[in-house]
Design a protein around this motif. Structure first.
Motif, PDB file in Angstrom:
ATOM      1  N   UNK A   1       0.816  -1.206   0.000  1.00  0.00           N
ATOM      2  CA  UNK A   1       0.000   0.000   0.000  1.00  0.00           C
ATOM      3  C   UNK A   1       0.849   1.255   0.000  1.00  0.00           C
ATOM      4  N   UNK A   2       1.932   1.223   0.775  1.00  0.00           N
ATOM      5  CA  UNK A   2       2.837   2.371   0.794  1.00  0.00           C
ATOM      6  C   UNK A   2       3.477   2.572  -0.570  1.00  0.00           C
ATOM      7  N   UNK A   3       3.968   1.479  -1.173  1.00  0.00           N
ATOM      8  CA  UNK A   3       4.612   1.588  -2.487  1.00  0.00           C
ATOM      9  C   UNK A   3       3.648   2.117  -3.537  1.00  0.00           C
ATOM     10  N   UNK A   4       2.412   1.602  -3.528  1.00  0.00           N
ATOM     11  CA  UNK A   4       1.415   2.068  -4.493  1.00  0.00           C
ATOM     12  C   UNK A   4       1.076   3.534  -4.259  1.00  0.00           C
ATOM     13  N   UNK A   5       0.827   3.893  -3.002  1.00  0.00           N
ATOM     14  CA  UNK A   5       0.470   5.274  -2.696  1.00  0.00           C
ATOM     15  C   UNK A   5       1.591   6.240  -3.035  1.00  0.00           C
ATOM     16  N   UNK A   6       2.818   5.854  -2.705  1.00  0.00           N
ATOM     17  CA  UNK A   6       3.962   6.709  -2.995  1.00  0.00           C
ATOM     18  C   UNK A   6       4.148   6.871  -4.498  1.00  0.00           C
ATOM     19  N   UNK A   7       3.927   5.794  -5.249  1.00  0.00           N
ATOM     20  CA  UNK A   7       4.064   5.858  -6.708  1.00  0.00           C
ATOM     21  C   UNK A   7       3.013   6.783  -7.315  1.00  0.00           C
ATOM     22  N   UNK A   8       1.768   6.649  -6.859  1.00  0.00           N
ATOM     23  CA  UNK A   8       0.692   7.502  -7.371  1.00  0.00           C
ATOM     24  C   UNK A   8       0.969   8.966  -7.035  1.00  0.00           C
ATOM     25  N   UNK A   9       1.390   9.235  -5.797  1.00  0.00           N
ATOM     26  CA  UNK A   9       1.715  10.607  -5.400  1.00  0.00           C
ATOM     27  C   UNK A   9       2.852  11.167  -6.244  1.00  0.00           C
ATOM     28  N   UNK A  10       3.892  10.372  -6.458  1.00  0.00           N
ATOM     29  CA  UNK A  10       5.043  10.833  -7.242  1.00  0.00           C
ATOM     30  C   UNK A  10       4.642  11.173  -8.669  1.00  0.00           C
ATOM     31  N   UNK A  11       3.830  10.319  -9.296  1.00  0.00           N
ATOM     32  CA  UNK A  11       3.410  10.561 -10.669  1.00  0.00           C
ATOM     33  C   UNK A  11       2.502  11.783 -10.763  1.00  0.00           C
ATOM     34  N   UNK A  12       1.628  11.961  -9.767  1.00  0.00           N
ATOM     35  CA  UNK A  12       0.722  13.118  -9.783  1.00  0.00           C
ATOM     36  C   UNK A  12       1.502  14.423  -9.658  1.00  0.00           C
ATOM     37  N   UNK A  13       2.466  14.463  -8.742  1.00  0.00           N
ATOM     38  CA  UNK A  13       3.249  15.685  -8.553  1.00  0.00           C
ATOM     39  C   UNK A  13       4.156  15.929  -9.759  1.00  0.00           C
ATOM     40  N   UNK A  14       4.691  14.851 -10.355  1.00  0.00           N
ATOM     41  CA  UNK A  14       5.504  15.009 -11.557  1.00  0.00           C
ATOM     42  C   UNK A  14       4.670  15.581 -12.696  1.00  0.00           C
ATOM     43  N   UNK A  15       3.440  15.104 -12.861  1.00  0.00           N
ATOM     44  CA  UNK A  15       2.555  15.643 -13.901  1.00  0.00           C
ATOM     45  C   UNK A  15       2.288  17.122 -13.658  1.00  0.00           C
ATOM     46  N   UNK A  16       2.056  17.498 -12.412  1.00  0.00           N
ATOM     47  CA  UNK A  16       1.848  18.917 -12.071  1.00  0.00           C
ATOM     48  C   UNK A  16       3.088  19.733 -12.425  1.00  0.00           C
ATOM     49  N   UNK A  17       4.268  19.214 -12.105  1.00  0.00           N
ATOM     50  CA  UNK A  17       5.500  19.945 -12.375  1.00  0.00           C
ATOM     51  C   UNK A  17       5.715  20.146 -13.869  1.00  0.00           C
ATOM     52  N   UNK A  18       5.468  19.108 -14.660  1.00  0.00           N
ATOM     53  CA  UNK A  18       5.634  19.225 -16.114  1.00  0.00           C
ATOM     54  C   UNK A  18       4.632  20.229 -16.685  1.00  0.00           C
ATOM     55  N   UNK A  19       3.390  20.179 -16.195  1.00  0.00           N
ATOM     56  CA  UNK A  19       2.377  21.143 -16.645  1.00  0.00           C
ATOM     57  C   UNK A  19       2.758  22.562 -16.242  1.00  0.00           C
ATOM     58  N   UNK A  20       3.318  22.735 -15.047  1.00  0.00           N
ATOM     59  CA  UNK A  20       3.725  24.066 -14.582  1.00  0.00           C
ATOM     60  C   UNK A  20       4.871  24.614 -15.428  1.00  0.00           C
ATOM     61  N   UNK A  21       5.793  23.731 -15.860  1.00  0.00           N
ATOM     62  CA  UNK A  21       6.888  24.180 -16.719  1.00  0.00           C
ATOM     63  C   UNK A  21       6.361  24.667 -18.059  1.00  0.00           C
ATOM     64  N   UNK A  22       5.293  24.012 -18.555  1.00  0.00           N
ATOM     65  CA  UNK A  22       4.721  24.407 -19.847  1.00  0.00           C
ATOM     66  C   UNK A  22       4.022  25.757 -19.775  1.00  0.00           C
ATOM     67  N   UNK A  23       3.527  26.136 -18.599  1.00  0.00           N
ATOM     68  CA  UNK A  23       2.799  27.407 -18.457  1.00  0.00           C
ATOM     69  C   UNK A  23       3.679  28.530 -17.915  1.00  0.00           C
ATOM     70  N   UNK A  24       4.939  28.233 -17.585  1.00  0.00           N
ATOM     71  CA  UNK A  24       5.847  29.275 -17.129  1.00  0.00           C
ATOM     72  C   UNK A  24       6.199  30.202 -18.289  1.00  0.00           C
TER      73      UNK A  24
END
Length: 224
Positions: free
Chosen positions: A38-61
């Motif tokens: 559960x920890x591995x799955x949750x951590x993976x989902x959180x990491x991918x979600x924040x990475x997607x946010x970061x990539x989207x933020x770079x595109x709008x900078x």
């Protein structure tokens, strides 16, 4: 200005999301509550979600060009991502006591090291290839910061992980294991030819999926 603030906030969230859950006291509580899977799955989902946010933020900078765009630049990530997909698929879910991301490390056979014969840190090498290759066709300030930071931390992470595993295993055991792996053939024979074929097939499918998803998710074709 707001674009840079959003980009900075996404970067801060990315680093905090990778720092806080892995602190020993926090991780122990999360594993106790969620279980290791559960920890591995949750951590993976959180990491991918924040990475997607970061990539989207770079595109709008705000766009600040550092070098001009050329058609040949797209070939760099196209080639590098093929190698990155192979590294990921040959390493994922396999024992690797010398780096992170290994599974069933107690079953590692140093006489059949697989991809570890070429690098102790295949997943970090794949991350460095992804980030470094994407620097070439993305010559604006936000993306240079984004991919440059990822490339730096992937490369620096190899030394950090080496120090950690050397300390945990003991320097003599760590050195002996590294030397034993290095003494195997440069073209290691897989423990299972069927398993190796499946992993190479997975690498091809992963590469094709990334090519297909790139314009769908990011709105930009990776092809020249």
């Amino acid at each position: 200005m707001m674009g840079w603030i959003g980009f900075g906030a996404a970067f801060a969230a990315f680093f905090l999301s990778h720092r806080i859950p892995l602190r020993p006291p926090v991780r122990a509580r999360l594993v106790a509550a969620l279980g290791q899977r559960g920890f591995t799955l949750g951590y993976s989902v959180l990491s991918m979600a924040v990475l997607a946010w970061l990539i989207a933020a770079a595109a709008t900078a705000p766009y600040v060009a550092l070098w001009p765009r050329a058609a040949w630049q797209n070939w760099v990530p196209l080639v590098a991502m093929g190698a990155a997909c192979v590294l990921v698929c040959l390493a994922a879910g396999r024992p690797n006591p010398l780096s992170f991301g290994g599974a069933n490390n107690d079953g590692f056979d140093p006489d059949h090291p697989g991809i570890l014969r070429w690098t102790r840190h295949p997943l970090l090498v794949a991350a460095a290839l992804w980030a470094g290759a994407h620097l070439v066709p993305n010559g604006d300030l936000a993306h240079v910061i984004l991919f440059g930071v990822f490339a730096f931390f992937a490369l620096a992470g190899m030394r950090i992980v080496d120090r950690r595993t050397r300390r945990e295993m003991g320097p003599e055991r760590w050195q002996a294991l590294c030397q034993r792996i290095a003494s195997t053939s440069m073209l290691p024979r897989p423990a299972s030819w069927t398993g190796a074929a499946l992993r190479w097939g997975m690498a091809i499918l992963l590469y094709a999926a990334l090519l297909w998803l790139h314009p769908v998710v990011l709105g930009v074709s990776p092809l020249p």
